[in-house]
Design an enzyme around this catalytic site. Structure first.
Site, mmCIF file in Angstrom:
data_model
loop_
_atom_site.group_PDB
_atom_site.id
_atom_site.type_symbol
_atom_site.label_atom_id
_atom_site.label_comp_id
_atom_site.label_asym_id
_atom_site.label_seq_id
_atom_site.Cartn_x
_atom_site.Cartn_y
_atom_site.Cartn_z
ATOM 1 N N HIS A 154 55.596 49.740 51.408
ATOM 2 C CA HIS A 154 56.266 49.591 52.556
ATOM 3 C C HIS A 154 57.742 49.193 52.554
ATOM 4 C CE1 HIS A 154 53.068 50.601 55.276
ATOM 5 N NE2 HIS A 154 52.020 49.607 54.855
ATOM 6 N N CYS A 196 59.166 54.203 53.488
ATOM 7 C CA CYS A 196 60.161 54.619 54.665
ATOM 8 C C CYS A 196 61.505 54.515 54.117
ATOM 9 C CB CYS A 196 59.543 53.698 55.827
ATOM 10 S SG CYS A 196 57.861 54.149 56.485
#
Length: 402
Positions: A154, A196
């Protein structure tokens, strides 16, 4: 007037030859002499199952293409295989069809659990270890090393989270690569990031000979590919899924498939975000960079019978030891690979654990030959410069005499 035009045409012809012909002569291959891979899953907790599947999928890919475990550093922040919620104890899958167990006796994890942190990651890259750190936890590279660095987890704008407790920034990674360059710890680096806003992780790079691939631009997310209802979570991310779908068709020693072709195989429509391939001060033509320059090895890998192991279909019986059943399993795997869903082919099936030796493979052109071609290019360019100078000189002399 005609003579002057003739000299102009000759001059233009010589310039074109000088610019393009040496490029045609040279193979422009990499000058590295060893390969390493650093594969990191920085996430923790059960719902991040897909991240460990991403990392293990790349791990098996580089092993299949020739990089031995001794040259792979694998970092997994959590043990999903032994999680109480795992209905397949000791197994990790990257596809809902459960055709390949990514976690087994053939997986060598170098950093696990809380060892996977920012400090250890940066120390690994820069070589700044405590004296008692064992060899398997060290990146023993040199100025001839090509290094694949793959990160999954992440992240956000210019950072990647480690176990939801700390972050490594794009500046941290850029400075680590610069230390590696100053200490001559690499020849070229391929940096791949699956998170991301991944492309922001290489926005601060400033060291030479680095290629970077990210799956998403600033403000974009990284999306999973599909959900496995039997496990209860997503099992692989889209970028890694389509990456492996392409890499699965590459054979060890492939000397034709370029990094650009690999990147172009993934479209924004497929992965639902905008990927990017960027080169930083690359010393050779980026179009000539091969996938095998990073996903393979220039050393011949010789098999030694240490431990026999095989990736099996989980639906197979444990008693399929005879040859007829073995052939049936292979045929079944080949049929599964024709499905639309991605399956790692039976090229991942190993019967022996491999160890490297130092003999160079014939699948790659010798480094000496590349240097000889480059030297001949330089001589050719010098000759063309002298020729152009002589043309100018005689044209001026002719103009004065006439």
């Amino acid at each position: 007037m005609m003579k002057k035009q003739n000299f102009s045409y000759i001059f233009l012809f010589c310039v074109l030859i000088n610019l393009f012909f040496p490029v045609c002569l040279s193979t422009r291959t990499s000058t590295h002499n060893n390969n390493w891979a650093v594969i990191v899953c920085s996430s923790r907790f059960w719902f991040n199952y897909r991240h460990v599947a991403n990392a293990l999928s790349f791990y098996h890919t580089v092993k299949r293409l020739g990089i031995p475990d001794s040259n792979i550093i694998l970092m997994l922040a959590d043990d999903w295989a032994c999680n109480a919620r795992n209905c397949f104890p000791g197994k990790i899958f990257n596809n809902k069809d459960h055709n390949l167990n990514l976690y087994g006796t053939n997986v060598e994890i170098d950093y696990r659990g809380y060892e996977v942190n920012v400090e250890n990651f940066l120390r690994l890259l820069t070589g700044r270890h405590e004296p008692d750190v064992p060899r398997n936890k060290r990146l023993l590279t040199d100025s001839g090393s090509n290094i694949l660095v793959y990160l999954t987890g992440h992240g956000g704008n210019e950072f990647l989270k480690f176990q939801d407790s700390e972050e490594v920034s794009s500046k941290d990674i850029a400075d680590a690569f610069e230390q590696m360059y100053q200490k001559k710890r690499y020849n070229e680096i391929l940096f791949i990031i699956e998170t991301c806003q991944a492309n922001t992780l290489f926005s601060k790079f400033y060291s030479p000979n680095i290629a970077a691939i990210g799956c998403s631009e600033l403000g974009e997310n990284s999306y999973s590919h599909h959900f496995d209802s039997s496990i209860g979570v997503q099992v692989i991310d889209s970028f890694t899924y389509f990456s492996l779908n392409f890499l699965n068709n590459i054979k060890p020693g492939d000397s034709h498939t370029t990094l650009e072709k690999y990147f172009n195989s993934m479209t924004p429509k497929q992965i639902r975000s905008q990927p990017r391939l960027e080169f930083f001060q690359f010393q050779r033509n980026p179009r000539d960079v091969l996938v095998s320059d990073f996903f393979g090895s220039i050393h011949e890998v010789v098999s030694h019978p240490i431990n026999n192991y095989t990736f099996k279909n989980d639906n197979d019986n444990d008693n399929d030891n005879d040859n007829d059943n073995g052939n049936a399993n292979i045929n079944e795997k080949e049929n599964v690979n024709n499905n639309d869903n991605f399956q790692l082919k039976n090229q991942f099936q190993h019967t022996e654990k491999t160890q490297p030796n130092m003999e160079q493979s014939n699948q790659f052109q010798p480094r000496v030959e590349d240097e000889a071609i480059e030297l001949s290019d330089n001589y050719f360019r010098i000759g063309m410069i002298i020729l152009i100078f002589l043309i100018f000189f005689f044209s001026i002399i002719e103009k004065i005499l006439t």
